[in-house]
Design a protein around this motif. Structure first.
Motif, mmCIF file in Angstrom:
data_model
loop_
_atom_site.group_PDB
_atom_site.id
_atom_site.type_symbol
_atom_site.label_atom_id
_atom_site.label_comp_id
_atom_site.label_asym_id
_atom_site.label_seq_id
_atom_site.Cartn_x
_atom_site.Cartn_y
_atom_site.Cartn_z
ATOM 1 N N ALA A 109 0.834 -1.195 0.000
ATOM 2 C CA ALA A 109 0.000 0.000 0.000
ATOM 3 C C ALA A 109 0.872 1.250 0.000
ATOM 4 O O ALA A 109 2.080 1.206 0.256
ATOM 5 C CB ALA A 109 -0.918 -0.009 1.224
ATOM 6 N N VAL A 110 0.236 2.371 -0.282
ATOM 7 C CA VAL A 110 0.895 3.677 -0.238
ATOM 8 C C VAL A 110 0.471 4.375 1.052
ATOM 9 O O VAL A 110 -0.720 4.417 1.376
ATOM 10 C CB VAL A 110 0.503 4.530 -1.460
ATOM 11 N N GLY A 111 1.418 4.915 1.771
ATOM 12 C CA GLY A 111 1.071 5.608 3.009
ATOM 13 C C GLY A 111 2.288 5.870 3.865
ATOM 14 O O GLY A 111 3.428 5.810 3.404
ATOM 15 N N ARG A 112 2.029 6.118 5.141
ATOM 16 C CA ARG A 112 3.095 6.450 6.092
ATOM 17 C C ARG A 112 3.942 5.208 6.360
ATOM 18 O O ARG A 112 3.429 4.120 6.640
ATOM 19 C CB ARG A 112 2.481 6.954 7.399
ATOM 20 N N LEU A 113 5.261 5.378 6.280
ATOM 21 C CA LEU A 113 6.200 4.296 6.551
ATOM 22 C C LEU A 113 6.890 4.577 7.881
ATOM 23 O O LEU A 113 6.452 5.430 8.656
ATOM 24 C CB LEU A 113 7.208 4.200 5.397
ATOM 25 N N THR A 114 7.974 3.872 8.149
ATOM 26 C CA THR A 114 8.694 4.100 9.394
ATOM 27 C C THR A 114 9.283 5.516 9.408
ATOM 28 O O THR A 114 9.785 5.998 8.397
ATOM 29 C CB THR A 114 9.827 3.072 9.549
ATOM 30 N N GLY A 115 9.234 6.153 10.564
ATOM 31 C CA GLY A 115 9.758 7.504 10.675
ATOM 32 C C GLY A 115 8.858 8.498 9.981
ATOM 33 O O GLY A 115 7.632 8.418 10.049
ATOM 34 N N VAL A 116 9.471 9.444 9.264
ATOM 35 C CA VAL A 116 8.702 10.499 8.609
ATOM 36 C C VAL A 116 8.417 10.175 7.146
ATOM 37 O O VAL A 116 7.764 10.958 6.451
ATOM 38 C CB VAL A 116 9.453 11.842 8.701
ATOM 39 N N ASP A 117 8.893 9.041 6.663
ATOM 40 C CA ASP A 117 8.777 8.723 5.244
ATOM 41 C C ASP A 117 7.354 8.308 4.870
ATOM 42 O O ASP A 117 6.645 7.679 5.655
ATOM 43 C CB ASP A 117 9.741 7.598 4.859
ATOM 44 N N THR A 118 6.970 8.626 3.629
ATOM 45 C CA THR A 118 5.680 8.243 3.073
ATOM 46 C C THR A 118 5.911 7.763 1.647
ATOM 47 O O THR A 118 6.719 8.335 0.912
ATOM 48 C CB THR A 118 4.706 9.438 3.065
ATOM 49 N N GLY A 119 5.191 6.718 1.253
ATOM 50 C CA GLY A 119 5.329 6.212 -0.108
ATOM 51 C C GLY A 119 4.794 4.807 -0.218
ATOM 52 O O GLY A 119 4.113 4.301 0.685
ATOM 53 N N LYS A 120 5.094 4.153 -1.320
ATOM 54 C CA LYS A 120 4.644 2.791 -1.529
ATOM 55 C C LYS A 120 5.561 1.837 -0.784
ATOM 56 O O LYS A 120 6.788 1.944 -0.875
ATOM 57 C CB LYS A 120 4.643 2.454 -3.023
ATOM 58 N N GLY A 121 4.978 0.918 -0.053
ATOM 59 C CA GLY A 121 5.759 -0.022 0.739
ATOM 60 C C GLY A 121 5.098 -0.383 2.056
ATOM 61 O O GLY A 121 5.557 -1.266 2.779
ATOM 62 N N ARG A 122 4.004 0.276 2.351
ATOM 63 C CA ARG A 122 3.278 0.026 3.595
ATOM 64 C C ARG A 122 2.533 -1.301 3.509
ATOM 65 O O ARG A 122 1.985 -1.649 2.457
ATOM 66 C CB ARG A 122 2.284 1.170 3.819
ATOM 67 N N LEU A 123 2.507 -2.057 4.603
ATOM 68 C CA LEU A 123 1.743 -3.303 4.630
ATOM 69 C C LEU A 123 0.266 -2.976 4.459
ATOM 70 O O LEU A 123 -0.272 -2.110 5.150
ATOM 71 C CB LEU A 123 1.955 -4.040 5.956
ATOM 72 N N PRO A 124 -0.423 -3.652 3.527
ATOM 73 C CA PRO A 124 -1.861 -3.404 3.380
ATOM 74 C C PRO A 124 -2.610 -3.690 4.680
ATOM 75 O O PRO A 124 -2.112 -4.395 5.575
ATOM 76 C CB PRO A 124 -2.273 -4.388 2.273
ATOM 77 N N ASP A 125 -3.804 -3.149 4.772
ATOM 78 C CA ASP A 125 -4.642 -3.353 5.949
ATOM 79 C C ASP A 125 -4.818 -4.852 6.215
ATOM 80 O O ASP A 125 -5.115 -5.615 5.287
ATOM 81 C CB ASP A 125 -6.006 -2.713 5.716
ATOM 82 N N PRO A 126 -4.623 -5.314 7.461
ATOM 83 C CA PRO A 126 -4.753 -6.744 7.745
ATOM 84 C C PRO A 126 -6.104 -7.331 7.331
ATOM 85 O O PRO A 126 -6.171 -8.489 6.886
ATOM 86 C CB PRO A 126 -4.561 -6.818 9.266
ATOM 87 N N GLY A 127 -7.173 -6.543 7.463
ATOM 88 C CA GLY A 127 -8.477 -7.033 7.031
ATOM 89 C C GLY A 127 -8.523 -7.313 5.547
ATOM 90 O O GLY A 127 -9.182 -8.270 5.091
ATOM 91 N N GLU A 128 -7.812 -6.504 4.757
ATOM 92 C CA GLU A 128 -7.779 -6.717 3.316
ATOM 93 C C GLU A 128 -6.883 -7.896 2.948
ATOM 94 O O GLU A 128 -7.160 -8.627 1.997
ATOM 95 C CB GLU A 128 -7.326 -5.444 2.610
ATOM 96 N N ILE A 129 -5.782 -8.088 3.678
ATOM 97 C CA ILE A 129 -4.955 -9.287 3.455
ATOM 98 C C ILE A 129 -5.767 -10.537 3.765
ATOM 99 O O ILE A 129 -5.702 -11.549 3.052
ATOM 100 C CB ILE A 129 -3.683 -9.237 4.320
ATOM 101 N N PHE A 130 -6.557 -10.472 4.823
ATOM 102 C CA PHE A 130 -7.442 -11.592 5.166
ATOM 103 C C PHE A 130 -8.392 -11.912 4.015
ATOM 104 O O PHE A 130 -8.631 -13.082 3.697
ATOM 105 C CB PHE A 130 -8.232 -11.257 6.435
ATOM 106 N N GLU A 131 -8.946 -10.884 3.372
ATOM 107 C CA GLU A 131 -9.860 -11.116 2.255
ATOM 108 C C GLU A 131 -9.154 -11.810 1.093
ATOM 109 O O GLU A 131 -9.725 -12.676 0.423
ATOM 110 C CB GLU A 131 -10.480 -9.802 1.791
ATOM 111 N N VAL A 132 -7.888 -11.449 0.847
ATOM 112 C CA VAL A 132 -7.123 -12.136 -0.200
ATOM 113 C C VAL A 132 -6.937 -13.605 0.158
ATOM 114 O O VAL A 132 -7.150 -14.501 -0.669
ATOM 115 C CB VAL A 132 -5.753 -11.457 -0.406
ATOM 116 N N CYS A 133 -6.568 -13.868 1.412
ATOM 117 C CA CYS A 133 -6.378 -15.250 1.855
ATOM 118 C C CYS A 133 -7.678 -16.042 1.734
ATOM 119 O O CYS A 133 -7.671 -17.210 1.288
ATOM 120 C CB CYS A 133 -5.885 -15.278 3.295
#
Length: 400
Positions: free
Chosen positions: A148-172
């Motif tokens: 996902a795109v969003g806030r990362l570790t520290g002040v960084d923002t961009g693509k690389g964020r873990l998708p929402d766990p509920g959405e990963i569950f839907e994929v599974c």
């Protein structure tokens, strides 16, 4: 019935704490989950947490319980392996067949579907080495969902964020429901529109419709579960972004058209599930339209919006591209649907009846999928994911 057996692999990234929520959803929905964390991940979430949440001892070492041969048996007995988060290091090891701990051994022995949910900094995700590793895993049949795109570790923002766990569950859930190992849409890029456009009258009011976007989102989730690269163009849904999907947010029909035509240029299939307004106000009032005492409002002049589905069908951006439309009807459903199919020129048209308490906003749907070759496929009332899977199964044999 025996519970589906899932292995949850957790690698050493800060997003490891989010896997606790994924584990909770998996266990509460009736799955038997065994957690296999890497040594690095235990710096973020301890083994005791995984054991308490799963009801099983966390499997952390190749050399624990050697008589049970855990480095082989865990993968052999799984119905699904999901790694969340999957770091750049874990993806590299999996792509190159390295097996230096219990999780990487498990990945080598698993003969079930495997899902990776990457999480890392943008620069690490975009690095050519990581992209090659991801391509290798996908080519071998693994499902690597887009971060996902969003806030990362520290002040960084961009693509690389873990998708929402509920959405990963839907994929599974979607992968398990299909019951097959090979993702049949792997290597394909699909574009889906969802939601309903809003045509502004003034800064406060708009012309719109009741579309929730749930059917389009179901199409996106099932496409991800079947291995596709998915671009979702959503209009005014207010739904969380599906895991592994590139989402483009628009509001009006004109902006939806621009986004769809741009994304469709490299798509294998385009599914127009959005409810696009047929008309928009001829003029936009820059200030709020006021009511005047004793006077009726002026008639509202409308102009036609572009017919995106017909335009795509007539001038396909790619040879062999499959175009799917949706038709919401209130009466003479099939007759109107057949006429619309001929007029629009698409390959498939999903026709359903709408009205009070029907389809819009519901979790279920019922439809008939009409094909340009005369085939008609009824889809009985049920979850919107079931209709979505039927659509993709009809798209597949039409892809070149």
């Amino acid at each position: 019935m025996e519970k589906p057996r899932i292995v949850l692999g957790v690698s050493g990234g800060i997003a490891a704490y989010k896997a606790c929520e994924l584990l909770r959803r998996l266990t509460e929905s009736g799955h038997d989950v065994r957690v296999v964390p890497t040594a690095a991940s235990l710096n973020f979430v301890g083994a005791a947490t995984w054991s308490a949440l799963s009801g099983h001892p966390a499997a952390t070492e190749v050399w624990s319980d050697v008589h049970e041969v855990p480095h082989v048996r865990i993968g052999q007995g799984a119905d699904l392996v999901v790694v969340a988060p999957a770091t750049a290091d874990l993806l590299a090891k999996a792509a190159h067949g390295l097996a230096d701990d219990l999780l990487t051994n498990t990945l080598l022995t698993a003969r079930c579907p495997v899902v990776f949910a990457p999480a890392m900094h943008t620069e690490m995700w975009e690095h050519p080495a990581t992209q090659e590793n991801v391509a290798t895993l996908r080519r071998r049949g693994a499902i690597v969902i887009e971060p996902a795109v969003g806030r990362l570790t520290g002040v960084d923002t961009g693509k690389g964020r873990l998708p929402d766990p509920g959405e990963i569950f839907e994929v599974c859930r979607g992968v398990l429901a299909r019951g097959v190992t090979a993702p049949d849409l792997a290597g394909r890029h699909v574009v889906i529109s969802a939601g309903g456009t809003r045509e502004p009258l003034d800064p406060v009011r708009y012309l719109g419709n009741r579309s929730s976007g749930k059917q389009g989102y179901a199409l996106a989730r099932t496409a991800v579960a079947r291995g596709a690269r998915v671009t979702l163009i959503e209009a005014n849904t207010q739904l969380p972004d599906p895991a592994g999907v590139d989402v483009i947010h628009v509001d009006t029909a004109v902006r939806l058209r621009e986004a769809v035509l741009k994304a469709a240029a490299e798509a294998d299939a385009v599914v127009m599930a959005a409810a696009v307004a047929d008309f928009r106000p001829a003029e936009y009032a820059s200030g709020k339209i006021k009511k005047k005492d004793g006077q009726e409002p002026a008639p509202l002049a409308l102009v036609r919006n572009p017919d995106i589905l017909a335009e795509l069908s007539a001038d396909r951006p790619r040879a062999g591209q499959v175009i799917v439309g949706f038709a919401a009807e209130t009466d003479d459903v099939l007759a109107n649907g057949r006429r619309k199919l001929r007029h629009k020129g698409c390959d498939l048209l999903v026709v359903n009846e709408v009205g009070e308490d029907k389809t819009f906003g519901s979790e279920e749907n019922e439809a008939v999928v009409l094909a340009a070759d005369g085939e008609e496929t009824p889809v009985p009332y049920g979850p919107k994911e079931a209709l979505a899977d039927t659509v993709w199964s009809l798209v597949l044999p039409r892809l070149l």
